[in-house]
Structures are given as C-alpha cells and as structure tokens.
Design a protein around this motif. Structure first.
Motif, PDB file in Angstrom:
ATOM      1  N   ARG A  20     -40.088 -27.930 -46.278  1.00  0.00           N
ATOM      2  CA  ARG A  20     -39.153 -26.754 -46.341  1.00  0.00           C
ATOM      3  C   ARG A  20     -39.904 -26.051 -47.499  1.00  0.00           C
ATOM      4  O   ARG A  20     -40.026 -24.915 -47.238  1.00  0.00           O
ATOM      5  N   HIS A  21     -40.035 -26.764 -48.591  1.00  0.00           N
ATOM      6  CA  HIS A  21     -40.921 -26.040 -49.561  1.00  0.00           C
ATOM      7  C   HIS A  21     -42.303 -25.630 -49.217  1.00  0.00           C
ATOM      8  O   HIS A  21     -42.869 -24.444 -49.450  1.00  0.00           O
ATOM      9  N   SER A  70     -46.513 -27.817 -43.393  1.00  0.00           N
ATOM     10  CA  SER A  70     -44.944 -28.343 -43.217  1.00  0.00           C
ATOM     11  C   SER A  70     -44.773 -28.952 -41.661  1.00  0.00           C
ATOM     12  O   SER A  70     -43.975 -30.019 -41.725  1.00  0.00           O
ATOM     13  N   GLU A  76     -43.104 -24.689 -46.119  1.00  0.00           N
ATOM     14  CA  GLU A  76     -42.927 -23.450 -45.282  1.00  0.00           C
ATOM     15  C   GLU A  76     -42.751 -22.304 -46.255  1.00  0.00           C
ATOM     16  O   GLU A  76     -43.273 -21.114 -45.748  1.00  0.00           O
ATOM     17  N   ARG A  77     -42.257 -22.309 -47.365  1.00  0.00           N
ATOM     18  CA  ARG A  77     -41.952 -21.064 -48.067  1.00  0.00           C
ATOM     19  C   ARG A  77     -43.691 -20.831 -48.594  1.00  0.00           C
ATOM     20  O   ARG A  77     -43.772 -19.723 -48.767  1.00  0.00           O
ATOM     21  N   LEU A  78     -44.184 -21.852 -48.917  1.00  0.00           N
ATOM     22  CA  LEU A  78     -45.567 -21.637 -49.501  1.00  0.00           C
ATOM     23  C   LEU A  78     -46.713 -21.349 -48.475  1.00  0.00           C
ATOM     24  O   LEU A  78     -47.659 -20.676 -48.914  1.00  0.00           O
ATOM     25  N   GLU A  79     -46.498 -21.424 -47.226  1.00  0.00           N
ATOM     26  CA  GLU A  79     -47.380 -21.111 -46.219  1.00  0.00           C
ATOM     27  C   GLU A  79     -46.986 -20.015 -45.165  1.00  0.00           C
ATOM     28  O   GLU A  79     -47.279 -20.357 -43.836  1.00  0.00           O
ATOM     29  N   PRO A  80     -46.318 -19.132 -45.414  1.00  0.00           N
ATOM     30  CA  PRO A  80     -45.926 -18.163 -44.488  1.00  0.00           C
ATOM     31  C   PRO A  80     -47.041 -17.612 -43.855  1.00  0.00           C
ATOM     32  O   PRO A  80     -48.116 -17.416 -44.206  1.00  0.00           O
ATOM     33  N   GLY A  81     -47.018 -17.442 -42.420  1.00  0.00           N
ATOM     34  CA  GLY A  81     -47.849 -16.982 -41.386  1.00  0.00           C
ATOM     35  C   GLY A  81     -48.927 -17.933 -41.278  1.00  0.00           C
ATOM     36  O   GLY A  81     -49.708 -17.875 -40.103  1.00  0.00           O
ATOM     37  N   ARG A  82     -48.932 -19.352 -41.486  1.00  0.00           N
ATOM     38  CA  ARG A  82     -49.764 -20.413 -41.442  1.00  0.00           C
ATOM     39  C   ARG A  82     -49.631 -21.269 -40.158  1.00  0.00           C
ATOM     40  O   ARG A  82     -50.204 -22.250 -39.662  1.00  0.00           O
ATOM     41  N   GLY A  95     -47.189 -23.735 -39.750  1.00  0.00           N
ATOM     42  CA  GLY A  95     -46.802 -24.952 -40.118  1.00  0.00           C
ATOM     43  C   GLY A  95     -47.821 -25.759 -40.328  1.00  0.00           C
ATOM     44  O   GLY A  95     -47.697 -27.021 -40.209  1.00  0.00           O
TER      45      GLY A  95
END
Length: 107
Positions: free
Chosen positions: A67-68, A81, A70-76, A78
């Motif tokens: 989950r963390h 994550s 996901e917040r650090l990799e927006p637009g990537r 997954g």
C-alpha cells in the motif's frame, strides 16, 4: 525515515529472524516424527483465523508495504506493489490438508 525508525525496524527484523530460525530448527530436528511435524506446521497459519498466524502476520506486513509502494509509484501500474500484494495473497491462501492431497489438475 529517521535514524531511530530505521534502528527500530532493524532490531525488529533481527528479532523476527531469530524467531524464524528457531522455528526452522524445530522443523529440522532429527527426532521429529510425522505427527509432531504436522502439529508444528499447523501453528504457522492459525487454523481458525489465518491472519493471526505467523504467515498471516507476514502477509499483513507485505500488504502494508504494498500500500505504501502504491502511494510512491503513481502511474507505474504496480511495478513495486503488485509483487508484494501477490506474495501476501499466496501466504493467506488456504493450504491443502495432507490427508486430502493437492487439488486435482484442471482441464
């Protein structure tokens, strides 16, 4: 991450590693018979509440990390994550009972 937080995580990881080593040692004992092995293995996933066993706690840790990520990799999509979520799912998937064996192969 602060130095104090990093030190706490390292200490906790060391404690967890020692606990897992103890479990491995118990599972490797030469005097262990089939009944004892089955009893020890039943302790890893808590039968009534899978998330309360060792594997459940590890899955929860992986889910929090995912989950963390996901917040650090927006637009990537997954990249970081996805594997963490997948590993957590594998840890909480019910295991087949030794007496019934593995599931039959699919079509």
């Amino acid at each position: 991450m602060t130095r104090t937080a990093l030190n706490r995580v390292r200490a906790s990881a060391d404690i967890a590693a020692l606990a897992l080593q103890q479990i491995e040692d118990e599972l490797s004992a030469d005097t262990l018979d089939a009944r004892q092995l089955a009893g020890l293995l039943r302790e890893l996933p808590h039968q009534a509440h899978p998330r309360d066993g060792v594997l459940g706690f590890l899955a929860q840790l992986l889910t929090v990390a995912a989950r963390h990520a996901e917040r650090l990799e927006p637009g990537r999509g997954g990249d970081a994550s996805g594997p963490l979520h997948e590993a957590a799912a594998h840890l909480t998937t019910p295991l087949e009972c030794a007496s019934t064996g593995p599931p039959a192969p699919g079509p």
